[in-house]
Design a protein around this motif. Sequence first.
Motif, PDB file in Angstrom:
ATOM      1  N   ASN A 292      53.359 -12.925 -27.264  1.00  9.55           N
ATOM      2  CA  ASN A 292      53.827 -11.316 -27.186  1.00  9.55           C
ATOM      3  C   ASN A 292      53.679 -10.682 -28.286  1.00  9.55           C
ATOM      4  OD1 ASN A 292      55.140  -9.215 -26.084  1.00  9.55           O
ATOM      5  ND2 ASN A 292      57.279  -9.997 -26.800  1.00  9.55           N
ATOM      6  N   TYR A 293      52.859  -9.460 -28.499  1.00  8.34           N
ATOM      7  CA  TYR A 293      52.593  -8.832 -29.518  1.00  8.34           C
ATOM      8  C   TYR A 293      53.743  -7.629 -29.668  1.00  8.34           C
ATOM      9  CZ  TYR A 293      48.378 -11.281 -30.201  1.00  8.34           C
ATOM     10  OH  TYR A 293      47.258 -12.176 -30.308  1.00  8.34           O
ATOM     11  N   ASN A 294      54.304  -7.723 -30.879  1.00  5.61           N
ATOM     12  CA  ASN A 294      55.170  -6.595 -31.160  1.00  5.61           C
ATOM     13  C   ASN A 294      56.422  -7.130 -30.356  1.00  5.61           C
ATOM     14  OD1 ASN A 294      53.524  -5.161 -32.937  1.00  5.61           O
ATOM     15  ND2 ASN A 294      53.322  -3.577 -31.497  1.00  5.61           N
ATOM     16  N   SER A 295      56.942  -8.305 -30.834  1.00  7.42           N
ATOM     17  CA  SER A 295      57.999  -8.821 -30.192  1.00  7.42           C
ATOM     18  C   SER A 295      59.370  -8.712 -30.816  1.00  7.42           C
ATOM     19  CB  SER A 295      57.751 -10.384 -29.905  1.00  7.42           C
ATOM     20  OG  SER A 295      58.586 -11.028 -29.194  1.00  7.42           O
ATOM     21  N   ALA A 296      60.184  -7.878 -30.037  1.00  7.48           N
ATOM     22  CA  ALA A 296      61.402  -7.610 -30.384  1.00  7.48           C
ATOM     23  C   ALA A 296      62.481  -8.732 -30.238  1.00  7.48           C
ATOM     24  CB  ALA A 296      61.922  -6.294 -29.829  1.00  7.48           C
ATOM     25  N   HIS A 297      63.263  -8.760 -31.589  1.00  7.64           N
ATOM     26  CA  HIS A 297      64.238  -9.431 -31.625  1.00  7.64           C
ATOM     27  C   HIS A 297      65.492  -8.735 -31.631  1.00  7.64           C
ATOM     28  CE1 HIS A 297      66.356 -13.536 -33.444  1.00  7.64           C
ATOM     29  NE2 HIS A 297      67.209 -13.025 -32.452  1.00  7.64           N
ATOM     30  N   TRP A 324      58.745  -8.915 -34.516  1.00 12.66           N
ATOM     31  CA  TRP A 324      57.693  -9.967 -35.159  1.00 12.66           C
ATOM     32  C   TRP A 324      56.258  -9.432 -34.443  1.00 12.66           C
ATOM     33  CZ3 TRP A 324      59.572 -15.634 -34.336  1.00 12.66           C
ATOM     34  CH2 TRP A 324      60.783 -15.739 -34.943  1.00 12.66           C
ATOM     35  N   ASN A 325      55.344  -9.486 -35.463  1.00 15.77           N
ATOM     36  CA  ASN A 325      53.984  -8.918 -35.002  1.00 15.77           C
ATOM     37  C   ASN A 325      53.394  -9.654 -33.781  1.00 15.77           C
ATOM     38  OD1 ASN A 325      54.016  -8.441 -38.107  1.00 15.77           O
ATOM     39  ND2 ASN A 325      52.513  -7.047 -37.219  1.00 15.77           N
ATOM     40  N   PHE A 326      53.722 -11.012 -33.753  1.00 16.65           N
ATOM     41  CA  PHE A 326      53.725 -11.692 -32.464  1.00 16.65           C
ATOM     42  C   PHE A 326      54.620 -12.785 -32.361  1.00 16.65           C
ATOM     43  CE2 PHE A 326      51.307 -13.869 -35.779  1.00 16.65           C
ATOM     44  CZ  PHE A 326      51.760 -15.372 -35.707  1.00 16.65           C
ATOM     45  N   SER A 507      54.795 -11.310 -43.553  1.00 17.80           N
ATOM     46  CA  SER A 507      54.683 -12.309 -42.605  1.00 17.80           C
ATOM     47  C   SER A 507      54.846 -11.841 -41.239  1.00 17.80           C
ATOM     48  CB  SER A 507      55.499 -13.518 -42.998  1.00 17.80           C
ATOM     49  OG  SER A 507      55.146 -13.917 -44.260  1.00 17.80           O
ATOM     50  N   TYR A 508      54.511 -12.557 -40.303  1.00 17.99           N
ATOM     51  CA  TYR A 508      54.388 -12.025 -38.924  1.00 17.99           C
ATOM     52  C   TYR A 508      55.784 -11.770 -38.344  1.00 17.99           C
ATOM     53  CZ  TYR A 508      55.929 -16.402 -36.913  1.00 17.99           C
ATOM     54  OH  TYR A 508      56.795 -17.754 -36.688  1.00 17.99           O
ATOM     55  N   ASP A 509      56.885 -12.590 -38.883  1.00 15.69           N
ATOM     56  CA  ASP A 509      58.332 -12.562 -38.412  1.00 15.69           C
ATOM     57  C   ASP A 509      59.402 -11.889 -39.437  1.00 15.69           C
ATOM     58  OD1 ASP A 509      57.789 -14.839 -40.332  1.00 15.69           O
ATOM     59  OD2 ASP A 509      59.704 -15.273 -40.020  1.00 15.69           O
ATOM     60  N   HIS A 510      58.824 -11.124 -40.418  1.00 13.55           N
ATOM     61  CA  HIS A 510      59.836 -10.804 -41.555  1.00 13.55           C
ATOM     62  C   HIS A 510      59.312  -9.214 -41.815  1.00 13.55           C
ATOM     63  CE1 HIS A 510      60.290 -14.899 -43.469  1.00 13.55           C
ATOM     64  NE2 HIS A 510      61.437 -14.432 -42.712  1.00 13.55           N
ATOM     65  N   SER A 511      60.431  -8.505 -42.382  1.00  9.82           N
ATOM     66  CA  SER A 511      60.202  -7.113 -42.864  1.00  9.82           C
ATOM     67  C   SER A 511      59.238  -7.335 -44.209  1.00  9.82           C
ATOM     68  CB  SER A 511      61.335  -6.493 -43.272  1.00  9.82           C
ATOM     69  OG  SER A 511      62.211  -6.167 -42.160  1.00  9.82           O
ATOM     70  N   PRO A 512      58.343  -6.303 -44.506  1.00  8.32           N
ATOM     71  CA  PRO A 512      57.412  -6.355 -45.434  1.00  8.32           C
ATOM     72  C   PRO A 512      58.315  -6.868 -46.801  1.00  8.32           C
ATOM     73  CG  PRO A 512      56.934  -4.434 -44.121  1.00  8.32           C
ATOM     74  CD  PRO A 512      58.285  -5.106 -43.787  1.00  8.32           C
TER      75      PRO A 512
END
Length: 678
Positions: A292-297, A324-326, A507-512
């Motif tokens: 899933n791209y642009n996956s919201a938590h 998350w980017n993915f 990273s794909y799961d973090h803020s920049p």
Amino acid sequence: MYASLEEAQNHVWHKTEGLNSTSLVVRRGQPFRLTLSFNGPYMSSKDDLMLRIELDHLYYDIPITSSKATSQSQWSAYFQHGILDPSAPHKASVCVYSPPTAIVGVYQLHLLFMSRYGSYSRRVGQLTLLCNPWCTADSVYLPEENQREEYVRNDFGLLYQGTARNISFRPWGFDQYESGILEICMMMLQVSNEHKKNWKSDYANRSDPVYISRVVSAMINHNDDCGVLQGNWSEDYRSGVNPSEWTGSGSILKQWAESGFSPVKYGQCWVFAAVMCTVMRVLGIPTRVVTNYNSAHDTNGNLVIEEYYTEKGEKLPHNRDSIWNFHVWVECWMKRGDLRAGFDGWQVVDPTPQERSGGVYRCGPAPVKAIRERQIDMAFDVPFIYAEVNADVCVYIVRQAQVLNYTTETDRVGVLICTKSLGSNQPQDITSTYKHKKALQPSVRSTSPMPGPPPANNHGSAKGLSVELSLIKAPVVGENISFSVTVTNHGSVVKTVREYVNAQAKSYDHSPSDTFWEADNIIQLAPNGSKVLQHQISYSQYSALGNEQLVNLAVVIMDMTTQERVLASEEFNITGPIVHIQVADEDSIIARRHQVAMVTFTNPFSVAVRGMLTVAGSGLLEDKVLINVALLQPRETMNTVVRFTPKMAGVKMLHARLSLDINRIVIRGFKTITVRPA
């Protein structure tokens, strides 16, 4: 008396070839055959035979009858008609039938023989019973043969990562045919908390794939139990293995079992999902890995994700919610007898430990149809997954805790959802199964140019200004990143505006993280006029990122007179080079015959590189091949010969991973190979 389990023939009939070479592995709801050898002639009118099937302290005594049983809901055994040959009165063939609702597990088989000379029992052997997607009465029945081949028997896959605008792939070996993997997957059920707490209840429920998927989802992560993997998103992997270094499930599952069920360090979402896919396919439950791209938590359940930027375009880590980017999970195919009609089929199951479900870190099974129809009152975890693909995004520009401007986006989250296509290495877009939206066509960097990209947050507008951010081409490692910023004045007077552009690694799961490149300019815009500003980020400015990272690029345009601000942003991955694999005599590869592959890589960088090449292939190589790659000068090509021997017929994957000594760069490649029977 002696009994043969006829493993080879039964494995062919039950499509379990390769799962185990030493004991019987069959699927429920389908007969298997035993051959009995007697010391003397068998007198069916005077001698009684019974088959005892034991599961720990549970057992079933099944009379072996002369006629086939009519009930399909219980175990039965019968002499096969025409097998009692008068010329061989000491032999008999017996068919044993397990119901399609039988418990998945490892059974012990005993023969109980009662005659006029006395009675005795003899152990026949071990039986592993799996779900049966070929059986119409099994709750995991999958109608199409090509789907069963892909989602149950296929032992390799591609895990999709990167961004929706530039999909990257990660080859993965599911490794279900490797020695010991079946036993480890069955043991996983035995060491689960559910079994430890109440083994009778566990066995009673283990006929249901809904229950099994909940157990396995919890057991893939170790947060609440002695599960397989410990997650780590800190970027400090000194106590274990960087999640990006894993290439298959087999080594992870074996390390877990050999350590006495201590957690393997470390996993991230794609590792959790891929290992779960292996376990579920071994158990006979059709499973596929989904990205899933642009996956919201969404931690607070309000279906809104907030993002904050400074007035110079730097993204701030201000809230617990994230995108998350993915994100990678699995879908498992099953009937949902626990729900009202209409929600059978693909179910989301996510073993990555994010939130608790029923007090345990697990997620699902949640019907994909329920997510699409927003049936958020439905078990299990539908609201959480619904938010992952549907949450809105509020983007704020702030200064000293004061909001200067904000916009709301409704189409960024869940912009693309995809999985590996049937019988193909292309991604299949399955977004429309989750959302009432037109499907988008993804692309993979190694196979085709990118078509019209899905929407991104790359334009912003307000009353008097608008801005658009565009990558001129997909960024490639070693080349400059080129992009343009188009600013438009919608007013009737000249505007003086300031442009702030900011690039941050993420990273794909973090803020920049911190800014690694920025620029600012002051420009004048004529009434109703536009200007295009060209920018470049050189390789030397981003080279330290490596190719596992992504970039958050943002531009803020400020009207110097009115202080009006507009923002546009783009998150993208940087495409790396590819390791190429060629196989000699590709159309004549035969099981158990030696074959040769050539692995090649050309150094595209302006500096010399060296590294470690890892080549793996379930069913092709017994162990991973590790090769030290000597110093490669710029534009120099490496050619490495790898010899392999296919163990069994079918489509297999040979995949390579080259870890270079500069900037944590990892390069991958794969080759699918069709192996013909010997």
